[in-house]
Design a protein around this motif. Structure first.
Motif, PDB file in Angstrom:
ATOM      1  N   TYR A  48       0.828  -1.222   0.000  1.00 41.12           N
ATOM      2  CA  TYR A  48       0.000   0.000   0.000  1.00 41.12           C
ATOM      3  C   TYR A  48       0.859   1.269   0.000  1.00 41.12           C
ATOM      4  N   LYS A  70       3.172  11.244  -5.386  1.00 39.14           N
ATOM      5  CA  LYS A  70       2.608  11.275  -4.025  1.00 39.14           C
ATOM      6  C   LYS A  70       1.084  11.436  -4.062  1.00 39.14           C
ATOM      7  N   PRO A  74      -3.158   8.039  -2.576  1.00 37.12           N
ATOM      8  CA  PRO A  74      -4.542   7.838  -2.079  1.00 37.12           C
ATOM      9  C   PRO A  74      -5.409   7.055  -3.069  1.00 37.12           C
ATOM     10  N   MET A  75      -5.185   7.266  -4.370  1.00 40.19           N
ATOM     11  CA  MET A  75      -5.992   6.544  -5.373  1.00 40.19           C
ATOM     12  C   MET A  75      -5.698   5.041  -5.299  1.00 40.19           C
ATOM     13  N   ARG A  77      -4.691   3.455  -2.637  1.00 39.92           N
ATOM     14  CA  ARG A  77      -5.238   2.918  -1.375  1.00 39.92           C
ATOM     15  C   ARG A  77      -6.753   2.735  -1.438  1.00 39.92           C
ATOM     16  N   ARG A  78      -7.386   3.447  -2.349  1.00 44.21           N
ATOM     17  CA  ARG A  78      -8.838   3.256  -2.513  1.00 44.21           C
ATOM     18  C   ARG A  78      -9.135   1.914  -3.188  1.00 44.21           C
ATOM     19  N   MET A  82      -7.720  -2.545   3.862  1.00 43.64           N
ATOM     20  CA  MET A  82      -6.739  -2.939   4.880  1.00 43.64           C
ATOM     21  C   MET A  82      -7.410  -3.295   6.201  1.00 43.64           C
ATOM     22  N   ILE A 101     -16.531   5.787   6.103  1.00 50.90           N
ATOM     23  CA  ILE A 101     -15.417   6.713   5.829  1.00 50.90           C
ATOM     24  C   ILE A 101     -14.799   6.526   4.432  1.00 50.90           C
ATOM     25  N   PRO A 102     -14.444   5.300   4.034  1.00 56.37           N
ATOM     26  CA  PRO A 102     -13.818   5.171   2.702  1.00 56.37           C
ATOM     27  C   PRO A 102     -14.714   5.675   1.568  1.00 56.37           C
ATOM     28  N   HIS A 104     -16.972   8.182   1.838  1.00 54.63           N
ATOM     29  CA  HIS A 104     -16.926   9.648   1.877  1.00 54.63           C
ATOM     30  C   HIS A 104     -15.623  10.140   1.246  1.00 54.63           C
ATOM     31  N   VAL A 105     -14.547   9.425   1.542  1.00 55.13           N
ATOM     32  CA  VAL A 105     -13.246   9.794   0.971  1.00 55.13           C
ATOM     33  C   VAL A 105     -13.312   9.793  -0.554  1.00 55.13           C
ATOM     34  N   GLN A 106     -14.068   8.830  -1.095  1.00 56.65           N
ATOM     35  CA  GLN A 106     -14.179   8.726  -2.556  1.00 56.65           C
ATOM     36  C   GLN A 106     -15.225   9.669  -3.133  1.00 56.65           C
ATOM     37  N   GLY A 107     -15.928  10.400  -2.274  1.00 53.81           N
ATOM     38  CA  GLY A 107     -16.914  11.364  -2.758  1.00 53.81           C
ATOM     39  C   GLY A 107     -18.229  10.728  -3.165  1.00 53.81           C
ATOM     40  N   VAL A 108     -18.535   9.564  -2.610  1.00 53.36           N
ATOM     41  CA  VAL A 108     -19.804   8.895  -2.926  1.00 53.36           C
ATOM     42  C   VAL A 108     -20.959   9.682  -2.288  1.00 53.36           C
ATOM     43  N   LYS A 153     -15.520  -0.552  -0.041  1.00 55.75           N
ATOM     44  CA  LYS A 153     -15.076   0.191  -1.227  1.00 55.75           C
ATOM     45  C   LYS A 153     -14.776  -0.731  -2.404  1.00 55.75           C
TER      46      LYS A 153
ATOM     47  N   ARG B   4     -19.364  15.548  -0.904  1.00 54.89           N
ATOM     48  CA  ARG B   4     -18.097  15.477  -0.181  1.00 54.89           C
ATOM     49  C   ARG B   4     -17.846  16.773   0.584  1.00 54.89           C
ATOM     50  N   VAL B 209      -7.177   4.818   4.340  1.00 52.17           N
ATOM     51  CA  VAL B 209      -8.333   4.455   3.515  1.00 52.17           C
ATOM     52  C   VAL B 209      -8.398   5.277   2.222  1.00 52.17           C
ATOM     53  N   GLY B 210      -7.333   6.041   1.970  1.00 47.39           N
ATOM     54  CA  GLY B 210      -7.241   6.699   0.664  1.00 47.39           C
ATOM     55  C   GLY B 210      -7.621   8.169   0.642  1.00 47.39           C
ATOM     56  N   PHE B 215      -8.456  16.375   1.763  1.00 49.55           N
ATOM     57  CA  PHE B 215      -9.602  15.808   2.470  1.00 49.55           C
ATOM     58  C   PHE B 215      -9.332  15.772   3.979  1.00 49.55           C
TER      59      PHE B 215
END
Lengths: 216, 288
Positions: A48, A70, A74-75, A77-78, A82, A101-102, A104-108, A153, B4, B209-210, B215
């Protein structure tokens, strides 16, 4: 899907991986075994991309350790779920919020977040725990929440670092069975464990780290 | 995208509630530190106000020669009024001078001397510069050069005292406020850093978690702004209470009232909020 090409990496304590070359294909269930301190966690960190090899290249999906920027980490890790020995849940949030959380991180969108989380809660059999805080759950339940967070995810692979390390035998077996079920649905699983007896007769592909050498 | 954004804003607000003890400590620390800044600004502003009132009382009395009659005196007043730095010049005729004499001494000058030996004169007010000191000497010299002027009287010692320390006072107040503000910024930055340090696990998990750096930063940014805002509101309320309390006691023996200027306090609230925001950003960056 995951490829190590001539990877060498020294990690804390002086141990390391030397010249490791192997591939892991989609849908495989791979067990990395070795004693505590052998470097199993570091092995997963390479995947990862929390750390990078000193020599060689690690490839995950379309990402390569020698080329990744860098901002692309994050992309990557999506695409990777883990699960950790100590669960790594946010103690001040409910089960539902932890799993969400994952997404929201992806903007769903909010509606889809709700549907996806409800699905995974049901799939892993913890719907009745959705509003509980982690501290209100047993260790086994917390690990299942952690697994749900990884699964929600829809990852290519789930990396499980000693997922049964803090669990009693019954809870350990439950987690292993859930990982197998997830694997049967097509998600690759890469599990690091020092508990060989728990996994030895389950038909997985084994990789062993001995004195820095990865034996496949 | 909007989902988001809304999630991140709500996370910032909810995290204040989740970490209410830490947030309360942070807001209190910011409030106490900001109080010193706001307090020094209020004190500086009020002392400045008192000095301006004192400067507004500067008065010059010009006495003309005995041979100057009222008509000539009026011309001299116009001439003096045109001198740079003089805001107004009013004529005191010989008759008005006699009235003033009677008011001050209770005696009619005609009864005493059977004539009015008092010369006509003028009372001058000075123009106050927006900033900087008033140098009265060149003005006095120009007035004395006017033919027909016999004597110029003014509160020389008081004016020179005020004007000598005027600029030094404001330099000192500005330096003190800057020092307090600097200390406040450091304190705010460290307080927020401690509160974020306590939640480094959250940052690590989000990264795992990415989550992108942006963010992770956004809720902390919202939180920092809110903490700065509430902290500076505390400071504004404390300073307002101080001014109102002081005015109550002042009202017992003077008509002077301390001023609490909304614009200055609002500006300081903005400055504190800005530095809280910057402090949050710097603190989060350490854990990314």
């Amino acid at each position: 899907m995951i490829s190590f090409k001539n990877v060498s990496c020294t990690f804390e304590g002086g141990a390391g991986i030397e010249n490791a070359t192997f591939d892991i294909e989609p849908g495989e269930f791979v067990c990395i075994i070795g004693p505590t301190g052998a470097g199993k966690t570091t092995f997963l960190k390479l995947i990862y991309m929390d750390i990078f090899p000193e020599e060689g290249t690690v490839g995950v999906d379309k990402y390569r350790s020698d080329k990744i920027k860098k901002r692309s980490i994050p992309m990557l890790r999506r695409r990777v779920g883990m699960v950790f020995q100590d669960f790594e849940l946010l103690k001040d949030r409910s089960v539902f919020d932890n799993i969400a959380i994952p997404l929201h991180v992806q903007g769903v969108g909010m509606k889809m977040v709700k549907d996806e989380v409800e699905n995974v809660l049901e799939r892993l059999g913890i719907s009745d725990r959705r509003d509980h805080l982690p501290s209100q759950l047993s260790g086994g339940e917390q690990q299942i929440v952690s697994l749900a967070r990884a699964l929600v995810k829809d990852p290519l692979v789930i990396l499980a670092d000693e997922p049964t390390g803090n669990l009693d035998p019954a809870a350990s077996l439950k987690v292993i069975e859930l990982l197998e079920e997830i694997n049967r649905d097509g998600t690759a699983v890469l599990m690091a464990t020092h508990n060989f007896s728990l996994v030895k007769d389950r038909g997985y592909r084994f990789m062993q780290i001995v004195d820095g050498e990865v034996q496949t | 995208m909007i989902d988001r954004f809304l999630y991140l804003v709500s996370e910032g607000i909810r995290s204040l509630w989740r970490t209410k003890t830490t947030a309360l400590a942070t807001i209190s620390a910011i409030g106490i530190a900001a109080s010193f800044v706001v307090f020094s600004a209020v004190v500086g502003e009020n002392i400045s106000g008192i000095i301006q009132i004192a400067r507004g009382q500067y008065e010059f009395q010009v006495f003309f020669s005995k041979d100057v009659d009222n008509i000539r005196a009026a011309e001299l007043v116009d001439q003096i009024g045109a001198i740079e730095g003089i805001m107004s010049a009013s004529l005191i005729t010989k008759e008005e001078a006699a009235d003033i004499f009677q008011r001050e001494f209770g005696e009619n000058i005609f009864d005493l001397l059977e004539e009015n030996p008092l010369p006509p004169g003028s009372v001058l007010k000075l123009r106050q510069p927006k900033d900087g000191r008033i140098d009265v000497n060149p003005i006095i010299k120009q007035i004395e050069l006017v033919e027909g002027v016999d004597e110029v009287r003014y509160q020389e010692r008081l004016i020179s005292l005020i004007e000598r320390y005027y600029e030094g006072f404001f330099a000192a107040v500005t330096a003190l406020a800057a020092a307090i503000l600097f200390g406040t910024v450091i304190l705010i930055s460290n307080t927020i850093r401690l509160s974020i340090y306590a939640r480094r696990d959250l940052i690590r998990i989000l990264k795992l978690v990415g989550a992108t750096d942006r963010f992770v930063r956004f809720p902390f940014m919202i939180e920092g702004i809110l903490e700065g805002f509430f902290g500076s509101l505390v400071a504004a309320a404390v300073s307002y209470g101080f001014v109102e309390g002081s005015n109550y006691f002042l009202s017992l023996f003077t008509q002077y009232r301390l001023v609490w200027q909304f614009q200055i306090v609002a500006l300081l609230v903005g400055v504190i909020v800005f530095f809280s925001f910057v402090g949050s950003m710097r603190a989060v960056r350490k854990f990314l």
